[in-house]
Motif scaffolding. Structure first.
Motif, PDB file in Angstrom:
ATOM      1  N   ASP A  58       0.846  -1.188   0.000  1.00 37.40           N
ATOM      2  CA  ASP A  58       0.000   0.000   0.000  1.00 37.40           C
ATOM      3  C   ASP A  58       0.887   1.246   0.000  1.00 37.40           C
ATOM      4  O   ASP A  58       1.479   1.593   1.029  1.00 37.40           O
ATOM      5  CB  ASP A  58      -0.920  -0.011   1.225  1.00 37.40           C
ATOM      6  CG  ASP A  58      -1.952   1.102   1.195  1.00 37.40           C
ATOM      7  OD1 ASP A  58      -1.760   2.079   0.452  1.00 37.40           O
ATOM      8  OD2 ASP A  58      -2.956   0.995   1.922  1.00 37.40           O
ATOM      9  N   LEU A  59       0.974   1.918  -1.122  1.00 37.77           N
ATOM     10  CA  LEU A  59       1.889   3.046  -1.264  1.00 37.77           C
ATOM     11  C   LEU A  59       1.440   4.284  -0.490  1.00 37.77           C
ATOM     12  O   LEU A  59       2.220   5.220  -0.306  1.00 37.77           O
ATOM     13  CB  LEU A  59       2.063   3.381  -2.743  1.00 37.77           C
ATOM     14  CG  LEU A  59       2.860   2.329  -3.524  1.00 37.77           C
ATOM     15  CD1 LEU A  59       2.724   2.547  -5.024  1.00 37.77           C
ATOM     16  CD2 LEU A  59       4.326   2.336  -3.118  1.00 37.77           C
ATOM     17  N   ARG A  60       0.201   4.285  -0.008  1.00 37.62           N
ATOM     18  CA  ARG A  60      -0.226   5.399   0.832  1.00 37.62           C
ATOM     19  C   ARG A  60       0.567   5.437   2.133  1.00 37.62           C
ATOM     20  O   ARG A  60       0.763   6.512   2.717  1.00 37.62           O
ATOM     21  CB  ARG A  60      -1.723   5.284   1.129  1.00 37.62           C
ATOM     22  CG  ARG A  60      -2.600   5.494  -0.107  1.00 37.62           C
ATOM     23  CD  ARG A  60      -4.046   5.172   0.171  1.00 37.62           C
ATOM     24  NE  ARG A  60      -4.221   3.756   0.502  1.00 37.62           N
ATOM     25  CZ  ARG A  60      -5.403   3.169   0.685  1.00 37.62           C
ATOM     26  NH1 ARG A  60      -6.521   3.885   0.568  1.00 37.62           N
ATOM     27  NH2 ARG A  60      -5.476   1.895   0.989  1.00 37.62           N
ATOM     28  N   ILE A  61       1.043   4.278   2.583  1.00 38.65           N
ATOM     29  CA  ILE A  61       1.856   4.235   3.798  1.00 38.65           C
ATOM     30  C   ILE A  61       3.178   4.957   3.575  1.00 38.65           C
ATOM     31  O   ILE A  61       3.626   5.740   4.424  1.00 38.65           O
ATOM     32  CB  ILE A  61       2.085   2.779   4.250  1.00 38.65           C
ATOM     33  CG1 ILE A  61       0.749   2.132   4.635  1.00 38.65           C
ATOM     34  CG2 ILE A  61       3.074   2.708   5.414  1.00 38.65           C
ATOM     35  CD1 ILE A  61       0.840   0.652   4.946  1.00 38.65           C
ATOM     36  N   GLU A  62       3.805   4.724   2.423  1.00 45.87           N
ATOM     37  CA  GLU A  62       5.049   5.435   2.119  1.00 45.87           C
ATOM     38  C   GLU A  62       4.805   6.938   2.053  1.00 45.87           C
ATOM     39  O   GLU A  62       5.603   7.731   2.568  1.00 45.87           O
ATOM     40  CB  GLU A  62       5.639   4.951   0.796  1.00 45.87           C
ATOM     41  CG  GLU A  62       6.932   5.657   0.432  1.00 45.87           C
ATOM     42  CD  GLU A  62       7.617   5.089  -0.795  1.00 45.87           C
ATOM     43  OE1 GLU A  62       8.458   5.799  -1.385  1.00 45.87           O
ATOM     44  OE2 GLU A  62       7.310   3.933  -1.169  1.00 45.87           O
ATOM     45  N   ALA A  63       3.693   7.331   1.426  1.00 45.46           N
ATOM     46  CA  ALA A  63       3.369   8.757   1.338  1.00 45.46           C
ATOM     47  C   ALA A  63       3.208   9.366   2.723  1.00 45.46           C
ATOM     48  O   ALA A  63       3.686  10.484   2.985  1.00 45.46           O
ATOM     49  CB  ALA A  63       2.089   8.946   0.520  1.00 45.46           C
ATOM     50  N   GLU A  64       2.555   8.664   3.636  1.00 47.61           N
ATOM     51  CA  GLU A  64       2.358   9.172   4.988  1.00 47.61           C
ATOM     52  C   GLU A  64       3.677   9.243   5.751  1.00 47.61           C
ATOM     53  O   GLU A  64       3.898  10.170   6.532  1.00 47.61           O
ATOM     54  CB  GLU A  64       1.353   8.294   5.731  1.00 47.61           C
ATOM     55  CG  GLU A  64      -0.073   8.413   5.196  1.00 47.61           C
ATOM     56  CD  GLU A  64      -1.027   7.441   5.867  1.00 47.61           C
ATOM     57  OE1 GLU A  64      -0.635   6.811   6.878  1.00 47.61           O
ATOM     58  OE2 GLU A  64      -2.162   7.311   5.384  1.00 47.61           O
ATOM     59  N   MET A  65       4.556   8.267   5.533  1.00 46.94           N
ATOM     60  CA  MET A  65       5.873   8.317   6.181  1.00 46.94           C
ATOM     61  C   MET A  65       6.671   9.519   5.680  1.00 46.94           C
ATOM     62  O   MET A  65       7.303  10.237   6.469  1.00 46.94           O
ATOM     63  CB  MET A  65       6.647   7.018   5.926  1.00 46.94           C
ATOM     64  CG  MET A  65       6.143   5.825   6.702  1.00 46.94           C
ATOM     65  SD  MET A  65       7.307   4.414   6.647  1.00 46.94           S
ATOM     66  CE  MET A  65       7.111   3.837   4.954  1.00 46.94           C
ATOM     67  N   LEU A  66       6.659   9.740   4.364  1.00 51.23           N
ATOM     68  CA  LEU A  66       7.378  10.892   3.815  1.00 51.23           C
ATOM     69  C   LEU A  66       6.831  12.193   4.389  1.00 51.23           C
ATOM     70  O   LEU A  66       7.595  13.098   4.748  1.00 51.23           O
ATOM     71  CB  LEU A  66       7.264  10.898   2.293  1.00 51.23           C
ATOM     72  CG  LEU A  66       8.045   9.803   1.549  1.00 51.23           C
ATOM     73  CD1 LEU A  66       7.633   9.770   0.081  1.00 51.23           C
ATOM     74  CD2 LEU A  66       9.551  10.018   1.675  1.00 51.23           C
ATOM     75  N   ALA A  67       5.516  12.284   4.504  1.00 50.05           N
ATOM     76  CA  ALA A  67       4.907  13.500   5.056  1.00 50.05           C
ATOM     77  C   ALA A  67       5.321  13.701   6.506  1.00 50.05           C
ATOM     78  O   ALA A  67       5.592  14.833   6.938  1.00 50.05           O
ATOM     79  CB  ALA A  67       3.389  13.412   4.941  1.00 50.05           C
ATOM     80  N   HIS A  68       5.394  12.620   7.285  1.00 52.72           N
ATOM     81  CA  HIS A  68       5.789  12.725   8.691  1.00 52.72           C
ATOM     82  C   HIS A  68       7.242  13.167   8.807  1.00 52.72           C
ATOM     83  O   HIS A  68       7.564  14.056   9.616  1.00 52.72           O
ATOM     84  CB  HIS A  68       5.584  11.378   9.385  1.00 52.72           C
ATOM     85  CG  HIS A  68       5.683  11.449  10.873  1.00 52.72           C
ATOM     86  ND1 HIS A  68       4.607  11.701  11.683  1.00 52.72           N
ATOM     87  CD2 HIS A  68       6.745  11.312  11.711  1.00 52.72           C
ATOM     88  CE1 HIS A  68       4.987  11.719  12.952  1.00 52.72           C
ATOM     89  NE2 HIS A  68       6.289  11.485  12.985  1.00 52.72           N
ATOM     90  N   LEU A  69       8.112  12.575   8.001  1.00 49.68           N
ATOM     91  CA  LEU A  69       9.526  12.939   8.056  1.00 49.68           C
ATOM     92  C   LEU A  69       9.725  14.405   7.684  1.00 49.68           C
ATOM     93  O   LEU A  69      10.567  15.092   8.264  1.00 49.68           O
ATOM     94  CB  LEU A  69      10.342  12.051   7.126  1.00 49.68           C
ATOM     95  CG  LEU A  69      10.547  10.612   7.578  1.00 49.68           C
ATOM     96  CD1 LEU A  69      11.211   9.796   6.475  1.00 49.68           C
ATOM     97  CD2 LEU A  69      11.372  10.539   8.860  1.00 49.68           C
ATOM     98  N   ARG A  70       8.948  14.903   6.726  1.00 45.20           N
ATOM     99  CA  ARG A  70       9.090  16.288   6.296  1.00 45.20           C
ATOM    100  C   ARG A  70       8.510  17.245   7.331  1.00 45.20           C
ATOM    101  O   ARG A  70       9.154  18.207   7.744  1.00 45.20           O
ATOM    102  CB  ARG A  70       8.404  16.510   4.946  1.00 45.20           C
ATOM    103  CG  ARG A  70       8.464  17.961   4.482  1.00 45.20           C
ATOM    104  CD  ARG A  70       7.604  18.176   3.246  1.00 45.20           C
ATOM    105  NE  ARG A  70       8.184  17.552   2.079  1.00 45.20           N
ATOM    106  CZ  ARG A  70       9.119  18.105   1.312  1.00 45.20           C
ATOM    107  NH1 ARG A  70       9.600  19.305   1.620  1.00 45.20           N
ATOM    108  NH2 ARG A  70       9.576  17.486   0.251  1.00 45.20           N
ATOM    109  N   SER A  71       7.269  16.978   7.771  1.00 46.75           N
ATOM    110  CA  SER A  71       6.568  17.963   8.601  1.00 46.75           C
ATOM    111  C   SER A  71       6.989  17.909  10.061  1.00 46.75           C
ATOM    112  O   SER A  71       7.068  18.939  10.730  1.00 46.75           O
ATOM    113  CB  SER A  71       5.055  17.753   8.494  1.00 46.75           C
ATOM    114  OG  SER A  71       4.680  16.494   9.024  1.00 46.75           O
TER     115      SER A  71
END
Length: 289
Positions: A58-71
């Motif tokens: 589920d690539l939405r998990i990667e997207a959420e991880m990237l958002a967490h690392l950035r924000s």
């Protein structure tokens, strides 16, 4: 790598990208880093360039991880333009994966900054992924319990079920797991880590890290990150000289790093097979198990 024909990317994916962009796809180039799924650079007819990733996870998990690392962690990661379960469209960041002394120093400073993002428990707001495999992240007060149950214990149990971990190694890992409160003999603060820092997950320009890719993040003992980066060959003497100057390294790391290497060894065993049995055996021997 030279651009390839449109046939290098699945026709249905090309259609999805075209619909998202409201613009035709001109060329695609397969990129490194597709051990799980596939990754392409896509050049659009309006001169935009993006990265398109597909996978069975589920690539939405990667997207959420990237958002967490950035924000939350302030780490430099690609912007996420579009995310569904089976399609991820990201900012294209130019660079390569070359690790120079200057890059090591920059990597050390950036990871020290990331690790300064702390919380009061180990885990993460949701389960994350390492490659194609789930990382359970229940909030846990005690680090040895979290690492034993949710990392070593979980990965070893999965590897046994998948038939890739022999019973004798599983037994030795179990014995080590019982001793983790002694082996992990310090009191770390839960720190945000990227979780998968190796050369293919770094975009560099010879002097600095331009972007971090493919995280497997959670709040952990920051030494997990150091041990993995060292094992993966991106953190050498130059890295540690800078990291120690910026953030310090607790005494006893030289022993604990071998414990922490067991988890990526199990993960690589599950992904890539028996070539990781000998390193796993050797690491357990180093630790006396």
């Amino acid at each position: 790598m030279l651009a390839e024909s449109l046939s290098s990317m699945d026709e249905a994916i090309t259609e999805s990208v075209t619909d998202w962009a409201d613009c035709p796809v001109e060329t695609t180039t397969e990129l490194d880093g597709g051990q799980v799924g596939s990754v392409h650079r896509v050049d659009l007819a309006d001169d935009r360039r993006v990265v398109v990733k597909t996978a069975d996870t589920d690539l939405r998990i990667e997207a959420e991880m990237l958002a967490h690392l950035r924000s939350v962690g302030g780490l430099t990661v690609p912007d996420v333009y579009h995310a569904t379960a089976d399609l991820l469209i990201l900012e294209f960041v130019p660079g390569d994966s070359a690790i120079s002394p200057a890059v090591e120093r920059d990597l050390a400073a950036r990871l020290a900054d990331l690790h300064a993002t702390e919380t009061d428990q180990f885990g993460f707001p949701f389960d994350t992924l390492t490659g194609r495999y789930r990382q359970p992240n229940p909030w846990t007060d005690d680090w040895a319990t979290f690492f034993g149950d949710e990392r070593l214990g979980h990965a070893a149990a999965c590897a046994r079920e998948e038939g890739v971990l022999p019973p004798d190694l599983a037994e030795r890992l179990g014995a080590l797991g019982d001793d983790l409160p002694v082996l992990l003999d310090h009191d770390p603060t839960p720190s945000l880590i990227h979780g998968d820092v190796w050369s293919e997950n770094l975009l560099t320009d010879g002097e600095s890290v331009r972007a971090f890719l493919d995280p497997a993040c959670y709040y952990a003992d920051r030494e997990v990150e150091l041990a993995y980066a060292e094992w993966a060959g991106v953190a050498g003497e130059t890295f540690f000289e800078r990291y120690r100057a910026v953030a310090g390294v607790d005494s006893g790391y030289e022993s604990r790093r071998h414990v922490y290497r067991l988890y990526p060894l199990l993960t690589h065993l599950r992904h890539f097979g028996s070539e990781y049995l000998d390193p796993l055996d050797a690491t357990l021997e180093t630790l006396g198990y």
